[in-house]
Design an enzyme around this catalytic site. Structure first.
Site, PDB file in Angstrom:
ATOM      1  N   ASP A 254     -10.557  -4.997 -18.890  1.00 36.25           N
ATOM      2  CA  ASP A 254     -10.757  -5.988 -19.955  1.00 36.25           C
ATOM      3  C   ASP A 254      -9.414  -6.349 -20.584  1.00 36.25           C
ATOM      4  OD1 ASP A 254     -11.501  -7.556 -22.075  1.00 36.25           O
ATOM      5  OD2 ASP A 254     -12.755  -6.035 -23.049  1.00 36.25           O
TER       6      ASP A 254
ATOM      7  N   HIS B  41       0.813  -1.222   0.000  1.00 34.22           N
ATOM      8  CA  HIS B  41       0.000   0.000   0.000  1.00 34.22           C
ATOM      9  C   HIS B  41       0.846   1.272   0.000  1.00 34.22           C
ATOM     10  CE1 HIS B  41      -3.461   2.458   0.332  1.00 34.22           C
ATOM     11  NE2 HIS B  41      -4.221   1.641   1.028  1.00 34.22           N
TER      12      HIS B  41
END
EC number: 2.3.1.153
Length: 469
Positions: free
Chosen positions: A411, A174
């Site tokens: 995608d 993070h």
């Protein structure tokens, strides 16, 4: 080959930026926005794709393409190939560093699973451990170098379910990125894999800026945050890198726009002549889940440990503040740029008849206080860590993700994901909220709880909507 639960590892390889990448050595400072996340090495995203093709097609075509596209993506995201260097001696500050000569790279695991793909991608109850078997366990430290511990930043595991689907599991430290930045990286990789080129990343708003000089420390936050994080960093430095085990189950709840509007109408009716409050998809969704969670805890605790109705409950979240800084930070800034927000209300208020109104108002008030402060978003930032560290864990609920992120737009050329999951919520009292896959302007809520608590939560969540009909 190595077995991870019901997953067979077929290959482990290292992916580097292409040889023609300009940056051979690169070093980035850690900003005060990054420091609060230095102990968290598991920001995890899991994407499931329907893929009804055999194992041979996966190995012969899909994996070579993914390796090539990941390498090309790293040309534009070079720091992710590097590491976080944590100082062993006091007096030094951590930094991000990439070195081609050191062989810095991203670990990519190729795996196969015979688990039930439909079960794993479903919205129903799923054992948390089944999902975590799809992730590579990124080591906390890979080596020491001079006076630094070398900590990896990103790892990827791609698992095929022959003739059923593919799971892409990404783990990030993070400290290098917030969720907005990491989603941009995932989208860039998917874009290059789908189209086979990187020429249009700029027009697709997928080119990052790593310019740390944009972040101005006007309030001495670096020193404050660094000093306050020392005890936390010391505690986490003793943790190992073993695969996690959880006594939790996962479930995904979906709210359509019509259902969100029903919640909004209820709040507006409860509000009456009270002052205007922030009624948005975010505040409504979070407020409803918060009240359901508090009520469900009452159902699973014993009478002896019952809640003091006057004690405070806390709902913690972060907000992107790129556009609120002075000067503003560009939308494509890659790193952490989050303001800490904490809503609070008494237990009695949240479980009462006007609990939803109280929760929504408290969350809206926290947003106003932090993001619309007349003195600036960072004016009281020195209190952020101490404010969060003082919250009792049993009174805490946090959120990750955002309904603004187009998580289902990732995608790779196989269509949009069948499911997008954030498994990091298993590590704490967290939920996630993202855009719905199937309902325009709807949301998906990911919840992780012990089974007995999940049953109570599900009952209250559903009953709440039945009462709105």
């Amino acid at each position: 080959m190595e077995q991870i639960q019901m997953v067979k590892v077929l290959e482990k390889c290292q992916v580097t930026p292409p040889s023609d990448t300009t940056d051979v050595e690169l070093s980035l400072p850690v900003t005060f926005f990054d420091i609060p996340w230095l102990h968290l090495n598991k920001m995890q995203s899991l994407l499931f794709y329907d893929f009804p093709y055999p194992r041979t097609h996966f190995l012969d075509t899909v994996i070579p393409n993914l390796k090539a596209s990941l390498s090309l993506t790293l040309k534009h995201y070079v720091p992710l190939s590097g590491n976080l260097l944590m100082p062993i001696k006091s007096g030094e500050m951590p930094k991000f560093q990439y070195s081609r000569d050191e062989g810095d790279s991203i670990t990519l695991i190729v795996a196969e699973s015979d688990q039930d793909f439909d079960y794993l991608k479903g919205h129903q109850l799923v054992d948390s451990n089944d999902l975590h078997g799809l992730f590579y366990v990124m080591p906390r430290v890979i080596r020491t170098m001079q006076d630094y511990k070398v900590i990896p930043l990103v790892a990827v595991q791609v698992t095929v379910f022959p003739n059923r689907g593919i799971a892409v599991a990404l783990t990030a430290h993070h400290s290098i990125a917030d969720a907005k930045s990491f989603v941009m990286f995932i989208n860039a990789w998917a874009y290059i894999n789908k189209f086979g080129k990187d020429a249009d990343l700029l027009s697709a708003n997928l080119l990052p800026s790593f310019d740390r000089s944009i972040i101005k420390d006007l309030y001495g936050l670096e020193e404050t945050f660094w000093n306050e994080m020392q005890d936390v960093l010391e505690m986490f430095s003793r943790f190992g890198s073993k695969p996690p085990r959880f006594n939790k189950v996962r479930a995904t709840y979906v709210l359509s726009l019509a259902e969100i509007q029903k919640l909004k109408n209820k709040v507006l009716n409860l509000r009456g002549s009270e002052p205007t409050i922030r009624v948005t998809t975010f505040t409504m969704t979070c407020g409803y889940v918060w009240t359901c969670m508090v009520k469900s805890k009452d159902d699973v605790v014993s009478e002896e440990s019952s809640n003091d109705e006057n004690e405070l409950e806390y709902f913690s979240f972060t907000a992107d503040c790129r556009g609120l800084l002075t000067p503003p930070c560009p939308p494509n800034y890659f790193g952490n740029c989050l303001a800490s927000c904490v809503a609070k209300a008494t237990h009695k208020e949240l479980v009462g008849d006007k609990g939803l109104l109280v929760a929504v108002a408290a969350i809206g008030e926290a947003i106003e206080k932090r993001l619309h402060n007349e003195k600036g978003v960072l004016a009281d930032a020195k209190t952020w860590l101490s404010e969060s560290n003082g919250i009792p864990s049993k009174r805490f609920l946090g959120i990750t993700g955002s309904p603004k992120f187009d998580s289902y737009g990732v995608d790779f050329g196989w269509g949009k994901p069948a499911k997008f999951d954030i498994t990091s919520v298993d590590y704490a009292e967290l939920i996630y909220v993202i855009q719905s896959r199937d309902f325009e302007k709807g949301v998906e809520i990911g919840v992780s709880l012990p089974k007995i608590h999940m049953d109570a939560f599900a009952k209250i969540f559903e009953e709440g909507f039945c009462s709105l009909s």
